[in-house]
Design a protein around this motif. Sequence first.
Motif, PDB file in Angstrom:
ATOM      1  N   GLY A 153     -19.410 -23.128 120.979  1.00  0.00           N
ATOM      2  CA  GLY A 153     -18.233 -23.968 121.134  1.00  0.00           C
ATOM      3  C   GLY A 153     -18.544 -25.424 121.447  1.00  0.00           C
ATOM      4  N   GLN A 154     -19.831 -25.779 121.511  1.00  0.00           N
ATOM      5  CA  GLN A 154     -20.198 -27.154 121.864  1.00  0.00           C
ATOM      6  C   GLN A 154     -19.992 -28.125 120.705  1.00  0.00           C
ATOM      7  N   ARG A 155     -19.794 -29.397 121.067  1.00  0.00           N
ATOM      8  CA  ARG A 155     -19.699 -30.479 120.084  1.00  0.00           C
ATOM      9  C   ARG A 155     -20.538 -31.651 120.572  1.00  0.00           C
ATOM     10  N   THR A 156     -21.151 -32.365 119.617  1.00  0.00           N
ATOM     11  CA  THR A 156     -21.992 -33.520 119.926  1.00  0.00           C
ATOM     12  C   THR A 156     -21.640 -34.667 118.991  1.00  0.00           C
ATOM     13  N   PHE A 157     -21.481 -35.864 119.561  1.00  0.00           N
ATOM     14  CA  PHE A 157     -21.188 -37.065 118.792  1.00  0.00           C
ATOM     15  C   PHE A 157     -22.089 -38.190 119.303  1.00  0.00           C
ATOM     16  N   PHE A 158     -22.383 -39.159 118.435  1.00  0.00           N
ATOM     17  CA  PHE A 158     -23.140 -40.309 118.934  1.00  0.00           C
ATOM     18  C   PHE A 158     -22.934 -41.550 118.076  1.00  0.00           C
ATOM     19  N   VAL A 159     -23.130 -42.687 118.748  1.00  0.00           N
ATOM     20  CA  VAL A 159     -23.114 -43.998 118.103  1.00  0.00           C
ATOM     21  C   VAL A 159     -24.398 -44.706 118.507  1.00  0.00           C
ATOM     22  N   LEU A 160     -25.155 -45.175 117.507  1.00  0.00           N
ATOM     23  CA  LEU A 160     -26.427 -45.839 117.765  1.00  0.00           C
ATOM     24  C   LEU A 160     -26.405 -47.269 117.228  1.00  0.00           C
ATOM     25  N   GLU A 161     -27.199 -48.103 117.863  1.00  0.00           N
ATOM     26  CA  GLU A 161     -27.338 -49.476 117.370  1.00  0.00           C
ATOM     27  C   GLU A 161     -28.042 -49.476 116.023  1.00  0.00           C
ATOM     28  N   ASN A 176     -25.973 -41.150 103.976  1.00  0.00           N
ATOM     29  CA  ASN A 176     -26.343 -42.194 103.031  1.00  0.00           C
ATOM     30  C   ASN A 176     -27.251 -43.197 103.735  1.00  0.00           C
ATOM     31  N   ALA A 177     -28.448 -43.368 103.214  1.00  0.00           N
ATOM     32  CA  ALA A 177     -29.428 -44.234 103.871  1.00  0.00           C
ATOM     33  C   ALA A 177     -29.058 -45.711 103.779  1.00  0.00           C
ATOM     34  N   VAL A 178     -28.165 -46.055 102.870  1.00  0.00           N
ATOM     35  CA  VAL A 178     -27.782 -47.460 102.708  1.00  0.00           C
ATOM     36  C   VAL A 178     -26.568 -47.743 103.582  1.00  0.00           C
ATOM     37  N   LEU A 179     -26.782 -48.371 104.712  1.00  0.00           N
ATOM     38  CA  LEU A 179     -25.689 -48.711 105.621  1.00  0.00           C
ATOM     39  C   LEU A 179     -25.447 -50.212 105.592  1.00  0.00           C
ATOM     40  N   ALA A 180     -24.217 -50.588 105.811  1.00  0.00           N
ATOM     41  CA  ALA A 180     -23.851 -52.008 105.715  1.00  0.00           C
ATOM     42  C   ALA A 180     -24.228 -52.747 107.001  1.00  0.00           C
ATOM     43  N   THR A 181     -25.522 -52.819 107.263  1.00  0.00           N
ATOM     44  CA  THR A 181     -25.977 -53.458 108.506  1.00  0.00           C
ATOM     45  C   THR A 181     -25.635 -54.941 108.541  1.00  0.00           C
ATOM     46  N   ALA A 182     -25.598 -55.565 107.392  1.00  0.00           N
ATOM     47  CA  ALA A 182     -25.268 -56.993 107.357  1.00  0.00           C
ATOM     48  C   ALA A 182     -23.838 -57.240 107.809  1.00  0.00           C
ATOM     49  N   LEU A 183     -22.983 -56.229 107.660  1.00  0.00           N
ATOM     50  CA  LEU A 183     -21.593 -56.344 108.083  1.00  0.00           C
ATOM     51  C   LEU A 183     -21.370 -55.749 109.468  1.00  0.00           C
ATOM     52  N   ASN A 184     -22.473 -55.364 110.137  1.00  0.00           N
ATOM     53  CA  ASN A 184     -22.398 -54.788 111.487  1.00  0.00           C
ATOM     54  C   ASN A 184     -21.583 -53.497 111.508  1.00  0.00           C
ATOM     55  N   ILE A 185     -21.698 -52.704 110.458  1.00  0.00           N
ATOM     56  CA  ILE A 185     -21.011 -51.423 110.400  1.00  0.00           C
ATOM     57  C   ILE A 185     -21.804 -50.388 111.194  1.00  0.00           C
ATOM     58  N   LYS A 186     -21.140 -49.735 112.145  1.00  0.00           N
ATOM     59  CA  LYS A 186     -21.787 -48.723 112.975  1.00  0.00           C
ATOM     60  C   LYS A 186     -21.174 -47.351 112.682  1.00  0.00           C
ATOM     61  N   PRO A 187     -21.976 -46.425 112.190  1.00  0.00           N
ATOM     62  CA  PRO A 187     -21.432 -45.094 111.910  1.00  0.00           C
ATOM     63  C   PRO A 187     -21.256 -44.268 113.178  1.00  0.00           C
ATOM     64  N   VAL A 188     -20.238 -43.438 113.180  1.00  0.00           N
ATOM     65  CA  VAL A 188     -20.064 -42.427 114.219  1.00  0.00           C
ATOM     66  C   VAL A 188     -20.655 -41.139 113.656  1.00  0.00           C
ATOM     67  N   MET A 189     -21.654 -40.603 114.336  1.00  0.00           N
ATOM     68  CA  MET A 189     -22.361 -39.430 113.849  1.00  0.00           C
ATOM     69  C   MET A 189     -21.951 -38.194 114.644  1.00  0.00           C
ATOM     70  N   GLU A 190     -22.122 -37.038 114.025  1.00  0.00           N
ATOM     71  CA  GLU A 190     -21.871 -35.787 114.724  1.00  0.00           C
ATOM     72  C   GLU A 190     -23.000 -34.809 114.457  1.00  0.00           C
ATOM     73  N   GLY A 191     -23.233 -33.932 115.433  1.00  0.00           N
ATOM     74  CA  GLY A 191     -24.125 -32.813 115.224  1.00  0.00           C
ATOM     75  C   GLY A 191     -23.282 -31.635 114.784  1.00  0.00           C
ATOM     76  N   THR A 192     -23.604 -31.055 113.639  1.00  0.00           N
ATOM     77  CA  THR A 192     -22.804 -29.951 113.124  1.00  0.00           C
ATOM     78  C   THR A 192     -23.123 -28.659 113.878  1.00  0.00           C
ATOM     79  N   LYS A 193     -22.314 -27.646 113.666  1.00  0.00           N
ATOM     80  CA  LYS A 193     -22.545 -26.348 114.300  1.00  0.00           C
ATOM     81  C   LYS A 193     -23.827 -25.701 113.792  1.00  0.00           C
ATOM     82  N   GLU A 194     -24.332 -26.196 112.646  1.00  0.00           N
ATOM     83  CA  GLU A 194     -25.593 -25.689 112.111  1.00  0.00           C
ATOM     84  C   GLU A 194     -26.795 -26.430 112.687  1.00  0.00           C
TER      85      GLU A 194
END
Length: 278
Positions: A153-161, A176-194
């Motif tokens: 039942g656990q959930r994990t989320f993270f935001v990294l610089e 997707n390895a291509v992130l819009a770093t020039a636009l300062n886009i920060k993805p919100v990541m999750e750890g899946t149940k797998e």
Amino acid sequence: MSFNIVCDSCTDLTKEDFEKGCYTWIPLTLLIGDEEIVDDDTFDQHSFLEKVANSKGACKSACPAPEAYMEAYKKADDIYVVTLSAELSGSYNSAELGKKLYEEELGEKNIHVFNSRGASSTQLLIARKIYEYASQGMSFEQVVEKVEDYIRGQRTFFVLETLDVLQRNGRLSKVNAVLATALNIKPVMEGTKEGIIQKLAQARGTKKALAKMAECIVKEGQDLTERILAIAHCNCYERAVYLKKLLEDKLEVKEIIIVDTKGVSSLYACDGGVVVAY
């Protein structure tokens, strides 16, 4: 019956946890270029983050040897083990091999290796849940059953610089390895149940990404009134406090705790990273 909780060093235990006297720490090795740093009680986060920032070589970790786990299994009658997600690290397999070595040499005993399917604050909550149940006098089988159910039942989320270290170490197979770093886009990541990592959302700037992560947690719709939520941060206490307030304003949670990342979590979260688990 005595019990001991064996944790690999991505489990972000606190001083208060260690003072209980029932935790054994199994360090991973951090590799910064040609330098090896053992993730034990000598770890210096400030110095380590400087070395990572200045390194032009590889930054990665090496899992503990099975013999390190095997030795730890001698400490009590009931042994509970918490490791990094088996899908992200060899630590789980090493712990399982240590169990086989122990049983071949010394005979069978109560040893259970929990695959956290996460890291950092996820592992911390699992370790504390084991302590909660085992210290109540539950049987080994009861503790294992209840904690495995808790993990499901656990959930994990993270935001990294930056996701650079995770990407270079092959931990982001579905991102997707291509992130819009020039636009300062920060993805919100999750750890899946797998137990793998994937992108959930994104926002421009870290503060907005933290707010987006809080929104994602609220949208999950879980009843958290009886659950503890743990925020682990890498050298960014103010961000952790900001996120805690956001969550307290939007959720009814039993408790929200803030902890520092240890060595392995600091390596992969990088300076400024925040990891949330419940």
